[in-house]
Design a protein around this motif. Structure first.
Motif, PDB file in Angstrom:
ATOM      1  N   ASN A 105       0.826  -1.203   0.000  1.00  0.00           N
ATOM      2  CA  ASN A 105       0.000   0.000   0.000  1.00  0.00           C
ATOM      3  C   ASN A 105       0.865   1.261   0.000  1.00  0.00           C
ATOM      4  O   ASN A 105       0.589   2.227  -0.726  1.00  0.00           O
ATOM      5  CB  ASN A 105      -0.925  -0.009   1.221  1.00  0.00           C
ATOM      6  N   GLU A 106       1.932   1.263   0.796  1.00  0.00           N
ATOM      7  CA  GLU A 106       2.790   2.447   0.876  1.00  0.00           C
ATOM      8  C   GLU A 106       3.604   2.626  -0.395  1.00  0.00           C
ATOM      9  O   GLU A 106       3.877   3.760  -0.807  1.00  0.00           O
ATOM     10  CB  GLU A 106       3.698   2.344   2.103  1.00  0.00           C
ATOM     11  N   VAL A 107       4.011   1.526  -1.022  1.00  0.00           N
ATOM     12  CA  VAL A 107       4.731   1.630  -2.293  1.00  0.00           C
ATOM     13  C   VAL A 107       3.822   2.222  -3.365  1.00  0.00           C
ATOM     14  O   VAL A 107       4.246   3.086  -4.143  1.00  0.00           O
ATOM     15  CB  VAL A 107       5.257   0.236  -2.726  1.00  0.00           C
ATOM     16  N   ILE A 108       2.572   1.770  -3.410  1.00  0.00           N
ATOM     17  CA  ILE A 108       1.608   2.309  -4.383  1.00  0.00           C
ATOM     18  C   ILE A 108       1.394   3.796  -4.152  1.00  0.00           C
ATOM     19  O   ILE A 108       1.356   4.597  -5.095  1.00  0.00           O
ATOM     20  CB  ILE A 108       0.266   1.546  -4.292  1.00  0.00           C
ATOM     21  N   PHE A 109       1.272   4.180  -2.879  1.00  0.00           N
ATOM     22  CA  PHE A 109       1.073   5.604  -2.570  1.00  0.00           C
ATOM     23  C   PHE A 109       2.301   6.422  -2.948  1.00  0.00           C
ATOM     24  O   PHE A 109       2.187   7.540  -3.458  1.00  0.00           O
ATOM     25  CB  PHE A 109       0.778   5.765  -1.072  1.00  0.00           C
ATOM     26  N   LEU A 146       4.503   5.739  -5.329  1.00  0.00           N
ATOM     27  CA  LEU A 146       4.696   5.801  -6.781  1.00  0.00           C
ATOM     28  C   LEU A 146       3.574   6.534  -7.510  1.00  0.00           C
ATOM     29  O   LEU A 146       3.828   7.276  -8.460  1.00  0.00           O
ATOM     30  CB  LEU A 146       4.830   4.372  -7.339  1.00  0.00           C
ATOM     31  N   PHE A 147       2.334   6.314  -7.047  1.00  0.00           N
ATOM     32  CA  PHE A 147       1.187   6.860  -7.794  1.00  0.00           C
ATOM     33  C   PHE A 147       0.353   7.857  -6.995  1.00  0.00           C
ATOM     34  O   PHE A 147      -0.640   8.367  -7.519  1.00  0.00           O
ATOM     35  CB  PHE A 147       0.278   5.699  -8.241  1.00  0.00           C
ATOM     36  N   ASN A 148       0.738   8.097  -5.746  1.00  0.00           N
ATOM     37  CA  ASN A 148       0.011   9.031  -4.884  1.00  0.00           C
ATOM     38  C   ASN A 148      -1.462   8.633  -4.733  1.00  0.00           C
ATOM     39  O   ASN A 148      -2.357   9.480  -4.731  1.00  0.00           O
ATOM     40  CB  ASN A 148       0.129  10.465  -5.421  1.00  0.00           C
ATOM     41  N   ILE A 149      -1.699   7.332  -4.638  1.00  0.00           N
ATOM     42  CA  ILE A 149      -3.060   6.803  -4.473  1.00  0.00           C
ATOM     43  C   ILE A 149      -3.144   6.099  -3.122  1.00  0.00           C
ATOM     44  O   ILE A 149      -2.380   5.180  -2.847  1.00  0.00           O
ATOM     45  CB  ILE A 149      -3.420   5.808  -5.593  1.00  0.00           C
ATOM     46  N   SER A 150      -4.060   6.539  -2.285  1.00  0.00           N
ATOM     47  CA  SER A 150      -4.229   5.920  -0.971  1.00  0.00           C
ATOM     48  C   SER A 150      -5.290   4.818  -1.050  1.00  0.00           C
ATOM     49  O   SER A 150      -6.417   5.051  -1.485  1.00  0.00           O
ATOM     50  CB  SER A 150      -4.644   6.971   0.071  1.00  0.00           C
ATOM     51  N   LEU A 151      -4.907   3.627  -0.626  1.00  0.00           N
ATOM     52  CA  LEU A 151      -5.827   2.488  -0.637  1.00  0.00           C
ATOM     53  C   LEU A 151      -6.090   1.982   0.783  1.00  0.00           C
ATOM     54  O   LEU A 151      -6.314   0.793   1.002  1.00  0.00           O
ATOM     55  CB  LEU A 151      -5.248   1.350  -1.497  1.00  0.00           C
ATOM     56  N   ASP A 152      -6.056   2.901   1.744  1.00  0.00           N
ATOM     57  CA  ASP A 152      -6.241   2.505   3.149  1.00  0.00           C
ATOM     58  C   ASP A 152      -7.586   1.817   3.366  1.00  0.00           C
ATOM     59  O   ASP A 152      -7.677   0.836   4.120  1.00  0.00           O
ATOM     60  CB  ASP A 152      -6.144   3.736   4.059  1.00  0.00           C
ATOM     61  N   TRP A 153      -8.621   2.316   2.726  1.00  0.00           N
ATOM     62  CA  TRP A 153      -9.959   1.738   2.904  1.00  0.00           C
ATOM     63  C   TRP A 153      -9.999   0.286   2.393  1.00  0.00           C
ATOM     64  O   TRP A 153     -10.603  -0.591   3.014  1.00  0.00           O
ATOM     65  CB  TRP A 153     -11.005   2.569   2.146  1.00  0.00           C
ATOM     66  N   LEU A 154      -9.295   0.063   1.267  1.00  0.00           N
ATOM     67  CA  LEU A 154      -9.257  -1.286   0.714  1.00  0.00           C
ATOM     68  C   LEU A 154      -8.434  -2.216   1.606  1.00  0.00           C
ATOM     69  O   LEU A 154      -8.804  -3.384   1.812  1.00  0.00           O
ATOM     70  CB  LEU A 154      -8.651  -1.240  -0.693  1.00  0.00           C
ATOM     71  N   VAL A 155      -7.343  -1.696   2.160  1.00  0.00           N
ATOM     72  CA  VAL A 155      -6.505  -2.482   3.071  1.00  0.00           C
ATOM     73  C   VAL A 155      -7.311  -2.932   4.284  1.00  0.00           C
ATOM     74  O   VAL A 155      -7.226  -4.089   4.715  1.00  0.00           O
ATOM     75  CB  VAL A 155      -5.269  -1.667   3.513  1.00  0.00           C
ATOM     76  N   ASN A 156      -8.113  -2.024   4.819  1.00  0.00           N
ATOM     77  CA  ASN A 156      -8.936  -2.364   5.989  1.00  0.00           C
ATOM     78  C   ASN A 156      -9.935  -3.473   5.672  1.00  0.00           C
ATOM     79  O   ASN A 156     -10.135  -4.397   6.479  1.00  0.00           O
ATOM     80  CB  ASN A 156      -9.680  -1.118   6.490  1.00  0.00           C
ATOM     81  N   LEU A 157     -10.566  -3.382   4.512  1.00  0.00           N
ATOM     82  CA  LEU A 157     -11.518  -4.418   4.113  1.00  0.00           C
ATOM     83  C   LEU A 157     -10.820  -5.761   3.915  1.00  0.00           C
ATOM     84  O   LEU A 157     -11.340  -6.816   4.323  1.00  0.00           O
ATOM     85  CB  LEU A 157     -12.229  -4.003   2.817  1.00  0.00           C
ATOM     86  N   ILE A 158      -9.650  -5.726   3.282  1.00  0.00           N
ATOM     87  CA  ILE A 158      -8.898  -6.966   3.043  1.00  0.00           C
ATOM     88  C   ILE A 158      -8.497  -7.616   4.365  1.00  0.00           C
ATOM     89  O   ILE A 158      -8.595  -8.837   4.524  1.00  0.00           O
ATOM     90  CB  ILE A 158      -7.650  -6.682   2.175  1.00  0.00           C
ATOM     91  N   VAL A 159      -8.049  -6.789   5.316  1.00  0.00           N
ATOM     92  CA  VAL A 159      -7.616  -7.320   6.616  1.00  0.00           C
ATOM     93  C   VAL A 159      -8.774  -8.005   7.333  1.00  0.00           C
ATOM     94  O   VAL A 159      -8.624  -9.102   7.898  1.00  0.00           O
ATOM     95  CB  VAL A 159      -7.032  -6.192   7.490  1.00  0.00           C
ATOM     96  N   ILE A 160      -9.965  -7.400   7.297  1.00  0.00           N
ATOM     97  CA  ILE A 160     -11.135  -7.994   7.958  1.00  0.00           C
ATOM     98  C   ILE A 160     -11.483  -9.345   7.336  1.00  0.00           C
ATOM     99  O   ILE A 160     -11.672 -10.350   8.033  1.00  0.00           O
ATOM    100  CB  ILE A 160     -12.333  -7.025   7.874  1.00  0.00           C
ATOM    101  N   PHE A 161     -11.567  -9.361   6.000  1.00  0.00           N
ATOM    102  CA  PHE A 161     -11.910 -10.597   5.300  1.00  0.00           C
ATOM    103  C   PHE A 161     -10.820 -11.653   5.496  1.00  0.00           C
ATOM    104  O   PHE A 161     -11.113 -12.835   5.725  1.00  0.00           O
ATOM    105  CB  PHE A 161     -12.111 -10.310   3.803  1.00  0.00           C
ATOM    106  N   TYR A 162      -9.567 -11.223   5.421  1.00  0.00           N
ATOM    107  CA  TYR A 162      -8.435 -12.147   5.539  1.00  0.00           C
ATOM    108  C   TYR A 162      -8.398 -12.778   6.931  1.00  0.00           C
ATOM    109  O   TYR A 162      -8.094 -13.976   7.067  1.00  0.00           O
ATOM    110  CB  TYR A 162      -7.129 -11.388   5.268  1.00  0.00           C
ATOM    111  N   PHE A 163      -8.682 -11.997   7.949  1.00  0.00           N
ATOM    112  CA  PHE A 163      -8.680 -12.514   9.317  1.00  0.00           C
ATOM    113  C   PHE A 163      -9.742 -13.604   9.489  1.00  0.00           C
ATOM    114  O   PHE A 163      -9.485 -14.658  10.079  1.00  0.00           O
ATOM    115  CB  PHE A 163      -8.926 -11.362  10.295  1.00  0.00           C
TER     116      PHE A 163
END
Length: 372
Positions: free
Chosen positions: A304-308, A310-327
């Motif tokens: 997520n930080e590498v994407i931000f 390189l492309f200045n795109i924040s995907l924090d909301w997607l990371v949170n969803l992935i973490v919930i589902f992954y857990f």
């Protein structure tokens, strides 16, 4: 004579050079420790070949671990405890490697901020002014405090160190003699209270002079309590550079974050072991899941930080969803319980884990302040 025959004749021994286990000339490896049966001297080619083979073996384990972490949550941990130790990287070592890489990257990333040339110029000017003030301070022997050195001379006295009698009556200052018969904790509490009250009404901050004024023994414990009381009082104050004491302590605490996270994981594992006690799994097996899950979290945040960056795109909301589902999927695949049982325990863990982590963080914060 073939090369293999020469190797048998010239390089194989009758005793393992590593563990001294008896060997037959036909043994390629020691059955006791696994070392290759060879008396050949180490050459550069042998050294490089062995390094590359070990690296490739570890690299393939890492590749298998990462692929399984991202495609099948909890499965790598499950297969590891079931015996597939050569397929995946050790979860504890893998977690340490991933967390180390992440924090190195995070530290480097902070260096490449959006500071402009003007900001840089102002920063240089500010540092120059601070250095000038520091030099002037050294000449006049003012604005210096060394609480680590009990025998240091008086550094600074900004005001009268005498405290009015009515002040003493309002906020009592205990002498060593007055609290001599108290228990350890009560005595320590009275000393901290006395030092805090003293700093409220006096500008004197030389350790030896303060203890003399309060009629306290010049012991290492008293100097330590005095130092911690002073630092606590200064947490909300700014230094010459405009930085608050709390922010300085927070920076110190942040630098220890990898160690803090590593310390907290065993406590979080206890929650899993208690909630899944019917599974008849030992503590280490629960810990494999915890370390695997945290490794995935670090990898995900890293991406997520590498994407931000390189492309200045924040995907924090997607990371949170992935973490919930992954857990949830990790619990389901690792403990192999029904969907509704997993959902129930997912909810319970979502409540208990933050509470446990908070208590651990507060405890470590307290210990960190004691060592600061």
């Amino acid at each position: 004579m073939s090369e293999s025959t020469r190797e048998i004749k010239n390089y194989r021994g009758l005793k393992c050079l590593n563990c001294n286990h008896p060997l037959d000339i036909s043994d390629k490896f020691c059955p006791n420790c696994g070392q290759k049966n060879s008396t050949k001297k180490l050459s550069l080619k042998d050294f490089v070949d062995e390094f590359l083979s070990n690296f490739y073996a570890y690299d393939s384990k890492v590749k298998n671990t990462i692929v399984k972490l991202f495609t099948k949550p909890g499965v790598a941990a499950k297969e590891f405890i079931n015996g597939k130790r050569q397929t995946y990287a050790n979860p504890f070592r893998f977690y340490l490697s991933v967390s180390l890489i992440y924090f190195i990257f995070s530290g480097m990333e902070s260096k490449f901020n959006d500071e402009t040339i003007l900001d840089l110029d102002q920063s240089i000017i500010k540092k120059s002014e601070e250095k000038k003030q520091e030099n002037e301070s050294t000449k006049t022997n003012d604005n210096q405090l060394n609480l680590n050195d009990p025998k240091s001379p008086v550094q600074i006295n900004l005001g009268n160190n005498e405290i009015k009698k009515d002040t003493v009556k309002e906020q009592k200052l205990y002498t060593e003699k007055q609290i001599a018969n108290f228990g350890f904790f009560k005595k320590t509490s009275r000393k901290i209270q006395t030092y805090a009250n003293f700093f409220d009404h006096s500008k004197t901050i030389n350790p030896s002079k303060i203890l003399d004024t309060l009629k306290h023994e010049k012991s290492k414990w008293n100097f330590y309590l005095l130092k911690k009381t002073y630092q606590f009082k200064k947490l909300d104050e700014e230094d010459n550079s405009g930085k608050k004491g709390f922010n300085k302590f927070f920076d110190y605490f942040t630098d220890k974050l990898p160690f803090i996270l590593f310390i907290s994981l065993p406590f979080l594992t206890i929650v899993f072991a208690l909630l899944y006690f019917r599974k008849k799994m030992n503590y280490a097996e629960h810990m494999v899941l915890v370390f695997s899950f945290m490794s995935f979290i670090f990898l995900l945040i890293f991406i997520n930080e590498v994407i931000f960056l390189l492309f200045n795109i924040s995907l924090d909301w997607l990371v949170n969803l992935i973490v919930i589902f992954y857990f949830y999927k990790s619990l389901r695949n690792f403990y192999q319980q029904s969907r509704w049982k997993t959902i129930l325990k997912f909810v319970i863990l979502s409540i208990l884990l933050p509470i446990t982590a908070s208590f651990v963080a507060l405890f470590i914060l307290f210990i960190g302040f004691l060592l600061y």
